[in-house]
Design a protein around this motif. Structure first.
Motif, PDB file in Angstrom:
ATOM      1  N   GLY A  68       0.816  -1.217   0.000  1.00  0.00           N
ATOM      2  CA  GLY A  68       0.000   0.000   0.000  1.00  0.00           C
ATOM      3  C   GLY A  68       0.843   1.257   0.000  1.00  0.00           C
ATOM      4  N   ASP A  69       1.902   1.266   0.810  1.00  0.00           N
ATOM      5  CA  ASP A  69       2.782   2.432   0.857  1.00  0.00           C
ATOM      6  C   ASP A  69       3.529   2.623  -0.461  1.00  0.00           C
ATOM      7  OD1 ASP A  69       2.009   2.952   3.443  1.00  0.00           O
ATOM      8  OD2 ASP A  69       3.794   2.072   4.364  1.00  0.00           O
ATOM      9  N   ILE A  70       3.968   1.520  -1.057  1.00  0.00           N
ATOM     10  CA  ILE A  70       4.683   1.618  -2.330  1.00  0.00           C
ATOM     11  C   ILE A  70       3.754   2.151  -3.417  1.00  0.00           C
ATOM     12  CG2 ILE A  70       5.831   0.292  -4.150  1.00  0.00           C
ATOM     13  CD1 ILE A  70       6.961  -1.511  -1.923  1.00  0.00           C
ATOM     14  N   ASP A  71       2.518   1.658  -3.473  1.00  0.00           N
ATOM     15  CA  ASP A  71       1.551   2.156  -4.461  1.00  0.00           C
ATOM     16  C   ASP A  71       1.297   3.651  -4.278  1.00  0.00           C
ATOM     17  OD1 ASP A  71       1.377  -0.377  -5.492  1.00  0.00           O
ATOM     18  OD2 ASP A  71      -0.616  -0.801  -4.668  1.00  0.00           O
ATOM     19  N   ASN A  72       1.126   4.089  -3.034  1.00  0.00           N
ATOM     20  CA  ASN A  72       0.889   5.506  -2.772  1.00  0.00           C
ATOM     21  C   ASN A  72       2.107   6.354  -3.153  1.00  0.00           C
ATOM     22  OD1 ASN A  72      -1.692   5.048  -1.823  1.00  0.00           O
ATOM     23  ND2 ASN A  72      -1.032   4.855   0.307  1.00  0.00           N
ATOM     24  N   ALA A  73       3.312   5.835  -2.902  1.00  0.00           N
ATOM     25  CA  ALA A  73       4.525   6.573  -3.266  1.00  0.00           C
ATOM     26  C   ALA A  73       4.664   6.669  -4.784  1.00  0.00           C
ATOM     27  CB  ALA A  73       5.752   5.894  -2.662  1.00  0.00           C
ATOM     28  N   ILE A  74       4.320   5.607  -5.504  1.00  0.00           N
ATOM     29  CA  ILE A  74       4.375   5.636  -6.970  1.00  0.00           C
ATOM     30  C   ILE A  74       3.382   6.660  -7.506  1.00  0.00           C
ATOM     31  CG2 ILE A  74       3.882   4.304  -9.062  1.00  0.00           C
ATOM     32  CD1 ILE A  74       4.934   1.831  -7.521  1.00  0.00           C
ATOM     33  N   LYS A  75       2.173   6.680  -6.963  1.00  0.00           N
ATOM     34  CA  LYS A  75       1.164   7.654  -7.403  1.00  0.00           C
ATOM     35  C   LYS A  75       1.599   9.071  -7.080  1.00  0.00           C
ATOM     36  CE  LYS A  75      -2.678   4.444  -6.948  1.00  0.00           C
ATOM     37  NZ  LYS A  75      -3.847   4.054  -6.148  1.00  0.00           N
ATOM     38  N   SER A  76       2.200   9.265  -5.912  1.00  0.00           N
ATOM     39  CA  SER A  76       2.656  10.595  -5.512  1.00  0.00           C
ATOM     40  C   SER A  76       3.795  11.087  -6.403  1.00  0.00           C
ATOM     41  CB  SER A  76       3.111  10.560  -4.055  1.00  0.00           C
ATOM     42  OG  SER A  76       3.703  11.771  -3.683  1.00  0.00           O
ATOM     43  N   ALA A  77       4.755  10.219  -6.683  1.00  0.00           N
ATOM     44  CA  ALA A  77       5.899  10.615  -7.511  1.00  0.00           C
ATOM     45  C   ALA A  77       5.483  10.873  -8.956  1.00  0.00           C
ATOM     46  CB  ALA A  77       6.979   9.541  -7.453  1.00  0.00           C
ATOM     47  N   GLY A  78       4.510  10.118  -9.454  1.00  0.00           N
ATOM     48  CA  GLY A  78       4.096  10.257 -10.844  1.00  0.00           C
ATOM     49  C   GLY A  78       2.811  11.018 -11.041  1.00  0.00           C
ATOM     50  N   LYS A  79       2.450  11.884 -10.092  1.00  0.00           N
ATOM     51  CA  LYS A  79       1.148  12.559 -10.155  1.00  0.00           C
ATOM     52  C   LYS A  79       0.990  13.437 -11.391  1.00  0.00           C
ATOM     53  CE  LYS A  79       2.760  16.037  -6.954  1.00  0.00           C
ATOM     54  NZ  LYS A  79       2.743  16.426  -5.559  1.00  0.00           N
ATOM     55  N   GLU A  80       2.064  14.023 -11.900  1.00  0.00           N
ATOM     56  CA  GLU A  80       1.931  14.860 -13.097  1.00  0.00           C
ATOM     57  C   GLU A  80       1.641  14.024 -14.342  1.00  0.00           C
ATOM     58  OE1 GLU A  80       6.089  15.979 -14.945  1.00  0.00           O
ATOM     59  OE2 GLU A  80       6.110  16.299 -12.778  1.00  0.00           O
ATOM     60  N   TYR A  81       1.987  12.744 -14.328  1.00  0.00           N
ATOM     61  CA  TYR A  81       1.712  11.863 -15.458  1.00  0.00           C
ATOM     62  C   TYR A  81       0.360  11.163 -15.325  1.00  0.00           C
ATOM     63  CZ  TYR A  81       6.611  12.501 -16.536  1.00  0.00           C
ATOM     64  OH  TYR A  81       7.822  13.048 -16.846  1.00  0.00           O
ATOM     65  N   LEU A  82      -0.281  11.299 -14.174  1.00  0.00           N
ATOM     66  CA  LEU A  82      -1.545  10.618 -13.937  1.00  0.00           C
ATOM     67  C   LEU A  82      -2.760  11.515 -14.096  1.00  0.00           C
ATOM     68  CD1 LEU A  82      -0.515   8.486 -10.845  1.00  0.00           C
ATOM     69  CD2 LEU A  82      -0.820   7.720 -13.205  1.00  0.00           C
ATOM     70  N   LYS A  83      -2.562  12.797 -14.330  1.00  0.00           N
ATOM     71  CA  LYS A  83      -3.683  13.714 -14.491  1.00  0.00           C
ATOM     72  C   LYS A  83      -4.414  13.421 -15.799  1.00  0.00           C
ATOM     73  CE  LYS A  83      -1.392  17.437 -12.025  1.00  0.00           C
ATOM     74  NZ  LYS A  83      -0.790  18.762 -12.163  1.00  0.00           N
ATOM     75  N   ASP A  84      -5.727  13.332 -15.733  1.00  0.00           N
ATOM     76  CA  ASP A  84      -6.518  13.108 -16.941  1.00  0.00           C
ATOM     77  C   ASP A  84      -6.526  14.375 -17.787  1.00  0.00           C
ATOM     78  OD1 ASP A  84      -7.167  10.505 -16.318  1.00  0.00           O
ATOM     79  OD2 ASP A  84      -8.957  11.090 -15.195  1.00  0.00           O
ATOM     80  N   GLY A  85      -6.320  14.216 -19.088  1.00  0.00           N
ATOM     81  CA  GLY A  85      -6.352  15.343 -20.013  1.00  0.00           C
ATOM     82  C   GLY A  85      -5.097  16.195 -19.982  1.00  0.00           C
ATOM     83  N   SER A  86      -4.050  15.743 -19.299  1.00  0.00           N
ATOM     84  CA  SER A  86      -2.831  16.544 -19.249  1.00  0.00           C
ATOM     85  C   SER A  86      -1.996  16.329 -20.509  1.00  0.00           C
ATOM     86  CB  SER A  86      -2.009  16.175 -18.010  1.00  0.00           C
ATOM     87  OG  SER A  86      -1.488  14.872 -18.145  1.00  0.00           O
ATOM     88  N   GLN A  87      -0.978  17.146 -20.670  1.00  0.00           N
ATOM     89  CA  GLN A  87      -0.086  17.024 -21.820  1.00  0.00           C
ATOM     90  C   GLN A  87       0.699  15.718 -21.779  1.00  0.00           C
ATOM     91  OE1 GLN A  87       2.380  20.475 -21.623  1.00  0.00           O
ATOM     92  NE2 GLN A  87       0.839  21.822 -22.497  1.00  0.00           N
ATOM     93  N   ALA A  88       0.851  15.161 -20.573  1.00  0.00           N
ATOM     94  CA  ALA A  88       1.640  13.941 -20.423  1.00  0.00           C
ATOM     95  C   ALA A  88       0.881  12.691 -20.854  1.00  0.00           C
ATOM     96  CB  ALA A  88       2.076  13.799 -18.963  1.00  0.00           C
ATOM     97  N   ALA A  89      -0.411  12.797 -21.105  1.00  0.00           N
ATOM     98  CA  ALA A  89      -1.201  11.620 -21.464  1.00  0.00           C
ATOM     99  C   ALA A  89      -0.727  11.035 -22.791  1.00  0.00           C
ATOM    100  CB  ALA A  89      -2.676  11.982 -21.548  1.00  0.00           C
ATOM    101  N   GLY A  90      -0.716   9.729 -22.872  1.00  0.00           N
ATOM    102  CA  GLY A  90      -0.349   9.052 -24.107  1.00  0.00           C
ATOM    103  C   GLY A  90       1.139   8.858 -24.308  1.00  0.00           C
ATOM    104  N   GLN A  91       1.930   9.078 -23.294  1.00  0.00           N
ATOM    105  CA  GLN A  91       3.365   8.891 -23.424  1.00  0.00           C
ATOM    106  C   GLN A  91       3.753   7.434 -23.187  1.00  0.00           C
ATOM    107  OE1 GLN A  91       5.219  11.701 -20.778  1.00  0.00           O
ATOM    108  NE2 GLN A  91       5.181  13.314 -22.325  1.00  0.00           N
TER     109      GLN A  91
END
Length: 145
Positions: free
Chosen positions: A36-59
């Protein structure tokens, strides 16, 4: 990011200012070793790539997992977690990724990073970058949209 700037400077100038350092590992988040902690850390570190509709989508992305001196977590489960989190908006490409998710586990500490230019900077290995310069990624097997 300071570590990326140092690596780019070494690659451009071919001047090594470190004496006993072989690899620099930048990190965005540190957590304890539980799924659980590892999943939360991955989401926290990659939050700019997880935003819907962001420029990072589709990379394209790649996951790197290293586990040392720990028998409580499984490498495959962490890789599956990375895939579950990022494959909703991105595709996996191990040859030429746009960003790389790095999860390093040492004993009971987990370090998570999301890096660009991981392949180009020779996996942040100073000696590899100093001797060979910037690396060219392999051709991707995926067609660009």
């Amino acid at each position: 990011m300071l570590v990326k700037d140092i690596m780019q400077d070494i690659g451009e100038t071919k001047k090594k200012d470190t004496r006993f350092t072989n690899r620099l590992i930048p990190f965005h988040d540190v957590c304890s070793v539980s799924s659980g902690d590892i999943d939360n850390a991955i989401k926290s570190a990659g939050k700019e790539y997880l935003k819907d509709g962001s420029q990072a989508a589709g990379q394209k992305f790649m996951g790197v997992v290293k586990i040392r001196n720990n028998n409580t977590v499984n490498k495959e489960s962490i890789i599956n977690s990375i895939g579950d989190i990022f494959t909703k908006n991105h595709t996996v490409d191990l040859n030429d990724p746009d960003f790389t998710i790095i999860v390093e586990v040492f004993r009971n500490v987990c370090i998570v990073s999301v890096l660009t230019d991981y392949i180009k900077l020779r996996k942040f290995n100073i000696f590899g970058l100093f001797s060979g310069g910037f690396a060219e990624p392999k051709k991707s097997i995926h067609k660009d949209p």
